[in-house]
Design an enzyme around this catalytic site. Structure first.
Site, PDB file in Angstrom:
ATOM      1  N   GLY A  79     -13.377  17.172 -32.999  1.00  0.00           N
ATOM      2  CA  GLY A  79     -12.737  16.871 -34.002  1.00  0.00           C
ATOM      3  C   GLY A  79     -13.018  15.151 -34.136  1.00  0.00           C
ATOM      4  CB  ILE A  81      -9.912  18.816 -30.421  1.00  0.00           C
ATOM      5  CG1 ILE A  81      -9.261  17.855 -29.570  1.00  0.00           C
ATOM      6  CG2 ILE A  81      -8.968  19.298 -31.670  1.00  0.00           C
ATOM      7  CD1 ILE A  81      -9.233  16.222 -30.051  1.00  0.00           C
ATOM      8  CB  THR A  95      -8.244  17.484 -25.318  1.00  0.00           C
ATOM      9  OG1 THR A  95      -7.405  18.658 -26.059  1.00  0.00           O
ATOM     10  CG2 THR A  95      -8.598  16.589 -26.062  1.00  0.00           C
ATOM     11  NE  ARG A 104       1.983  16.003 -12.610  1.00  0.00           N
ATOM     12  CZ  ARG A 104       2.572  17.221 -12.743  1.00  0.00           C
ATOM     13  NH1 ARG A 104       3.472  17.241 -13.826  1.00  0.00           N
ATOM     14  NH2 ARG A 104       2.216  18.206 -12.301  1.00  0.00           N
ATOM     15  CG  LEU A 126      -0.733  17.463 -16.780  1.00  0.00           C
ATOM     16  CD1 LEU A 126      -0.478  17.946 -18.251  1.00  0.00           C
ATOM     17  CD2 LEU A 126       0.478  17.627 -15.997  1.00  0.00           C
ATOM     18  N   GLY A 174      -2.132  10.033 -22.057  1.00  0.00           N
ATOM     19  CA  GLY A 174      -3.481  10.749 -22.523  1.00  0.00           C
ATOM     20  C   GLY A 174      -4.692   9.937 -22.098  1.00  0.00           C
ATOM     21  CB  VAL A 175      -7.336  10.793 -19.940  1.00  0.00           C
ATOM     22  CG1 VAL A 175      -6.357  10.003 -19.059  1.00  0.00           C
ATOM     23  CG2 VAL A 175      -7.213  12.338 -20.029  1.00  0.00           C
ATOM     24  N   GLY A 176      -7.721  10.902 -23.701  1.00  0.00           N
ATOM     25  CA  GLY A 176      -8.733  11.381 -24.517  1.00  0.00           C
ATOM     26  C   GLY A 176      -9.608  10.162 -25.110  1.00  0.00           C
ATOM     27  CD  GLU A 177      -7.892   8.516 -28.640  1.00  0.00           C
ATOM     28  OE1 GLU A 177      -7.022   9.520 -29.010  1.00  0.00           O
ATOM     29  OE2 GLU A 177      -8.737   8.334 -29.317  1.00  0.00           O
TER      30      GLU A 177
END
Lengths: 176, 735, 329
Positions: free
Chosen positions: B235, B462, B464, B626, B628, B699-702
């Site tokens: 996406g 997506i 992730t 943290r 995961l 979050g580490v997506g961006e």
């Protein structure tokens, strides 16, 4: 709005040319009467329900539809179904053995060689062929000869690692 | 109860739980679904960028073999408008009237018996236009400018005066191109009505929102709409909105009383599902001679379509990235006759950080200072907007670990000083952040009679790793092994979840899953602690934890019993609990919520004569709170880096300057990075669990993407002595 | 795609007759250009003649030439031992030309006939295209033109010929064998292509009912060395911004023979005679190479967006001349 649906009965207009095509997919034979325009990709997906082969561009530019034709990797989107008649077609659904996943599939899982997973069947079909072509000798070689398979999630380093491992584990004689 | 502090900071690198389905081709993506009796849609798009449709010629298409109907603005039913969300108003519904506001706008929808027939007939639809001159240039003075469209402009101190009196000043202009998200999965919608009930398979990162939108558009209750998306197909932001083609497909299905399926073509992906907007940024930086920032003025102008909105404040994060007493940030948008832009991986930061981190590199070189030293000198451990400490910021550790692993100190700081044959070698670095973002989430957790657990939420994965990390979190909270826990998502009938976007889902949903599981454990504890037949009799439910499938008093596993035993004794088949999370408020926490941070170090090679630019290695050190699952988190950083390489070197959605038509709308012409463009990467996670949230994640997506483009541009400068302020950097600029 | 009849030809004469019978029919071989353009709505033949099963699949070595059947795939030709040994520039052009999947599909005959990648040509909604509709103009000249041609180009058309293989083959004086309804003929590849400044709508001399049956590649002298350099944005899987196919025979520091083809710059695969003229008999030095490159690009015709191709093509040629002459030294 209902009359829109019923206004035209099927058969009122000339039907597009059709042809019966016999396809041999993963060792099984199928006879299909199809519009001559149907590509191998759409025949697999829409007619045979083998939706593991993906449509990422339909223009021969992304590799998501990679299948094997007589053991060679090709793009199903730029192959007419009729052209594949009489050839052995192998798709992602046909490479796992009864004893579990193909070594390349296993290596992709171990190395996280995918994210969204959409390009993955094409990557794996390409990788299995690449090993049979003898082109998994170095990371540089793997990168070059896997470059016809786009991965927008950017899993490339992990794909290379997966193929490297599958190849060094003696995947050269992998089922193909 | 167990606490996050007792959990490992970096979770085990577990293989994806959906891996077996993905590698065997059995994971079903929206385009893979079919229902009996479905018809196929094909879009017709405008061939002018501005004006009015005078006449639609649909006769030829209507008479073509297999065609069931052709829908245009002349026969489309009137529909309602979707909701206003955190991303702004929903896209305007399709086929409202005769106006054309961009090239590639949907102007008709052809429905036929087969996809081949629908596609062929769509080519037969013609439109007569009364075309007007389109506005296409971002800096066209005639374009309407939106001033501070999101209320994010900032000002502290007096940046103008501070610039005036600064010992050293730097003023530079940076431009970034339109980029197109282009997930590999072509967007697909399959809509089926049963009476007034609508079921839709749709490529979406946010099925709860698509449900709301379709309910509002068609005037039916939300409970009558179900949106399904177990697998998305990528996406990168393109799936964050309920696009006009989704409404068209449902509209057509309702009109012909049959299910309708639409798969966009790759060229249609360039105008139908958003893109990263192009922009110009003006940076003015004032500093002391020893590199202390005294003034920062960051302004942006980005492209926007005529009738829609997009949240993209490029400059905003410059107000808190560094310690600096005098800061002004301003963002503007210009309305143009272009397709609507939308979030694309690291929205706003991808562009804003390129300008800021390039400017700092320029400043460092003009001060003859190590660019890393300049960042260190202006580092801040408190949020400069409010003086509050960050809830977690290990950026200094990122710099230190990154510099060491990369060998930053080995570099000759002089530009054009390092060479390997024909290749000029350059090192560059940049700092990166992606701000905190979260929305409310809900989840439901159930433990069954056999001791297995099912946790659910209407989220999406997506790529992730949501399926995997949520199952890991639930397994941890419930004290079960991972194979006994299933996490289900991608169904709007499940508890509401935020979008998979803004690097927010893992944190927000994780907290909801955490809450649901804690409540569920509590329910079991309450049953057992009051039960004469339970070894837990007499213990307080507050002092119970779960490990190895047993509910037991804290630290005393030998006094435990299994979920199955408790359920069986009480004649229950299952026990379920619901959990929620809402974003914490900084002032209540006494901390500013930190997003993710990172330091990026890049080596490039530039062919001295041919201008070829290749990225040779990348070190990314990330504070993601943290972690995961080390394996899937690493993949996020790698993927973001590849996106950053694409943005820096290749990606440029080219609009024809006369017509507004996308001039390179295919995968053969719009270049994204291929395997051979991507080197081996070093990814390291540092830092501590974030103190602002229950699970401690960020979050580490961006954040993987942010900083790559400026690090490359800075490395190109180091390699060649050429400062390039325009993305993408292609060889034409390096000849 | 518009509906079409599909006919599978079984022998070459039958294929030619089928073509002759239907002036609108097209051939289908690897399909990588034909089907792509049919999907785009650029080609709409009512009848497709599948020629993939014609007996044109062999690679034969006849004396000092290699005869390549028209239906040999790019992968097959690249794997040929003689090609690898004697024609490295052909092998390199093949391997750099497309992804493995495409190379397994695309045929040598089809590759010679591949159409331009110009996105103005490939979009039927673009009205101005002299290639599709003669006299309508050229939208690319005023449009986004980075990928377009600068040699054999004019305001009438700047569509690039995107082949890599043909660049190597024009340099080698390969000959195309053609079967027509009445007779067969052979055309040197250097005379096969037409430039877009002369006839945008007609790209080569092939007539409608003619079929390429094969290509004959003369083997260079065994003292020759050759190579193909392709310059592009991506490290792989992209059409050339500029490319150079170079063959040299150097004796005692003097160039005895030079063959040069350029890609990524011409509206046809470009034989750089001017460069060869400068090189032949001259010392194999960078000064000579610079002179040759200068001579080659003298007649370039650029538009905003393509100017960079002139210096880029020069430098690409110089680099490959250096590479090949270094191998000799």
């Amino acid at each position: 709005m209902t009359d829109v649906a019923s206004r035209r009965d099927a058969g009122e207009r000339p039907a597009p040319p059709e042809r019966v095509v016999t396809l041999t997919v993963n060792g099984r034979s199928y006879a299909l009467r199809m519009d001559t325009r149907v590509t191998l990709l759409d025949a697999l997906r829409d007619r045979l329900g083998l939706v593991g082969t993906k449509k990422g561009c339909d223009q021969g530019a992304c590799g998501a539809c990679t299948v094997h034709l007589d053991g060679r990797r090709v793009l199903a989107c730029l192959t007419l179904a009729a052209q594949a008649e009489g050839r052995a077609i192998t798709t992602i659904e046909g490479i796992s053995g009864t004893d579990g996943p193909h070594p390349v599939q296993q290596a992709f899982m171990e190395h996280d060689g995918f994210q969204c997973g959409f390009c993955t069947p094409g990557q794996i079909m390409s990788a299995v062929a690449l090993m049979a072509e003898g082109r998994a000798g170095s990371d540089e070689e793997i990168r070059e000869f896997m470059s016809g398979n786009l991965c927008r999630c950017g899993a490339y380093p992990n794909i290379v690692a997966a193929i490297r491992e599958a190849a060094t584990r003696g995947g050269h004689d992998a089922r193909l | 109860m167990s606490t996050v502090e007792s959990r490992p900071r970096i979770g085990a690198g577990v293989n994806r739980v959906d891996g077996p389905r993905k590698v065997t081709g059995t994971a079903p993506y929206p385009m893979d679904f079919s229902v009996p009796g479905q018809a196929y849609g094909a879009l017709v798009q405008s061939t002018v960028a501005a004006g009015r449709i005078v006449r639609m010629h649909t006769e030829a298409a209507e008479g073509a073999p297999g065609v069931i109907t052709v829908i245009t603005h002349e026969n489309a039913p009137k529909v309602g408008t979707g909701p206003v969300t955190v991303l702004g108003a929903s896209p305007p519904p399709p086929l409202r009237d005769d106006r054309v506001v961009h090239h590639g706008q949907h102007i008709a929808f052809v429905v036929a018996e087969t996809p081949e027939q629908a596609t062929a007939a769509a080519r037969l639809v013609r439109a007569d236009y009364e075309a007007t001159e389109p506005l296409l240039d971002l800096q066209d003075p005639r374009a309407e400018q939106l001033v501070d469209p999101w209320g994010t402009d900032t000002s502290r101190g007096d940046s103008a005066a501070a610039l005036e009196s600064a010992e050293v000043t730097l003023r530079a202009t940076y431009t970034t191109a339109d980029n197109t998200n282009n997930p590999l999965g072509l967007f697909a919608t399959l809509a089926a009505w049963e009476g007034e009930t609508l079921t839709v398979h749709d490529t979406s990162q946010w099925p709860s929102m698509v449900r709301t939108c379709l309910a509002m558009v068609f005037g039916i209750p939300e409970s009558s709409v179900r949106v399904l998306v177990p697998y998305v197909g990528g996406g990168f932001g393109a799936g964050l909105r309920a696009w006009p083609h989704v409404i068209l497909t449902a509209m057509a299905a309702r009109m012909i009383k049959r299910p309708v399926k639409l798969v966009l073509t790759r060229p249609q992906m360039f105008t139908s599902v958003g893109h990263r907007p192009s922009g110009v940024q003006w940076l003015s930086v004032g500093a002391t001679r020893d590199g202390e920032l005294v003034a920062l003025d960051h302004r942006s102008l980005s492209s926007l379509s005529m009738e829609d909105n997009d949240y993209e404040p490029f400059a905003w994060a410059s107000s808190f990235a560094y310690r600096c007493p005098n800061v002004t940030t301003q963002d503007r948008q210009a309305r143009l006759n272009v397709a609507v832009p939308t979030s694309m991986r690291a929205p706003a930061e991808a562009q804003g950080n390129f300008a800021l981190e390039s400017a700092l590199d320029e400043l460092a070189h003009s001060l003859r200072m190590d660019p890393l030293e300049l960042r260190l000198r202006n580092h801040t451990d408190v949020d400069p907007r409010n003086g509050l400490p960050w809830s977690g910021k290990a950026l200094l550790e990122c710099y230190e670990v990154g510099a060491r692993r990369f060998g930053w100190s080995d570099r000759n700081p002089e530009p054009r000083s390092m060479r390997d044959g024909n290749w000029l070698v350059g090192y560059g670095m940049a700092s990166a952040l992606f701000p905190y973002f979260a929305q409310p989430c809900a989840a439901q957790a159930t433990v069954n009679r056999d001791g297995s657990a099912l946790v659910r939420s209407a989220a999406t994965d997506i790529g992730t790793g949501t399926y995997t990390v949520m199952a890991q979190l639930a397994a941890e909270e419930l004290g079960l092994s991972l194979d006994l826990v299933r996490f289900d998502l991608g169904d709007s009938d499940m508890p509401n979840a935020m979008m998979a976007g803004g690097s927010g889902l893992t944190g927000a949903l994780g907290n909801a899953v955490h809450d649901a599981c804690r409540r569920l454990v509590r329910s079991f504890a309450e049953l057992a602690c009051g039960d004469a037949d339970s070894p837990l009799l007499g213990f307080s439910p507050d002092d119970v934890e779960c490990t190895d499938g047993k509910v037991h008093p804290v630290g005393r596993p030998h006094l435990g019993e299994s979920y199955a035993d408790i359920l069986a004794r009480h004649g229950l088949s299952e026990l379920t609990a619901n959990g929620n999370s809402t974003p914490p408020v900084a002032t209540e926490l006494g901390m500013s919520l930190a997003g993710a941070y990172g330091a990026k170090f890049v080596e490039v090679r530039v062919d001295a004569d041919l201008g070829l630019l290749r990225v040779a290695r990348v070190v990314s050190v990330i504070d993601g709170g943290r972690i995961l699952n080390e394996k899937t988190a690493r993949s996020q950083i790698i993927g973001g880096t590849v996106g950053g390489i694409g943005m820096a070197l290749f990606e440029d959605t080219v609009t024809d300057p006369r017509t507004g038509r996308i001039a390179n709308g295919t995968f053969a012409d719009y270049l994204v990075a291929v395997n051979a463009d991507v080197p081996e990467m070093d990814v390291v996670f540092v830092g501590e669990p974030d103190r602002g949230t229950a699970t401690g994640t960020k979050g580490v997506g961006e954040v993987g993407l942010v900083g790559i483009a400026p690090a490359i541009a800075n490395a190109v400068y180091h390699a060649t002595g050429k400062r390039l302020r325009e993305l993408p950097i292609t060889l034409d600029a390096l000849l | 795609m518009r509906a079409f009849d599909y006919v599978r030809a079984t022998d070459t004469r039958e294929a030619v007759r089928l073509l002759a019978d239907d002036p609108a029919a097209s051939c289908l071989a690897g399909g990588t250009t034909q089907l792509d353009l049919m999907k785009d709505g650029i080609l709409e033949p009512p009848r497709l003649i599948d020629i993939t099963r014609l007996p044109l699949h062999g690679i034969e070595h006849r004396g000092e030439s290699v005869h390549v059947g028209a239906l040999v795939t790019m992968e097959e030709l690249a794997a040929d031992a003689t090609v690898a040994e004697r024609l490295p520039m052909v092998r390199e052009a093949l391997l750099l030309g497309a992804s493995v999947q495409l190379r397994n599909m695309a045929t040598i005959g089809g590759n010679l006939l591949q159409r331009t990648r110009c996105r103005y040509f490939r979009d039927p909604t673009v009205g101005e295209c002299n290639k599709r509709s003669p006299g309508s103009g050229c939208a690319a000249v005023q449009g986004a033109a980075r990928m377009h041609a600068v040699l054999g180009a004019s305001e009438r058309c700047i569509a690039l010929h995107a082949s890599d293989l043909a660049v190597a083959l024009v340099a080698l004086d390969a000959v195309v064998h053609i079967q027509g309804p009445a007779e067969s003929r052979s055309v040197p590849l250097t005379e096969f292509y037409l430039t877009a400044d002369v006839s945008p709508e007609r790209e080569n001399v092939l007539e409608h009912a003619e079929l390429i049956t094969g290509v004959e590649i003369p083997l260079p002298p065994s003292a020759a060395r050759s190579g193909y350099l392709k310059v592009r944005d991506r490290a792989s899987y992209e059409f050339a911004l500029a490319s150079a196919a170079v063959l040299l025979v150097v004796e005692g520091g003097t160039i005895r023979q030079a063959r040069v083809g350029l890609g990524g710059v011409g509206t046809k695969p470009w034989r750089a005679y001017e460069a060869e003229h400068v090189l032949t008999g001259a010392p194999a030095t960078t000064a000579t190479f610079l002179q040759a490159a200068e001579a080659t690009m003298r007649d370039a015709w650029t538009v905003p967006g393509t100017e960079f191709k002139v210096p880029l093509a020069r430098r690409t040629l110089v680099r490959e001349l250096q590479n090949v002459s270094r191998v000799m030294a």
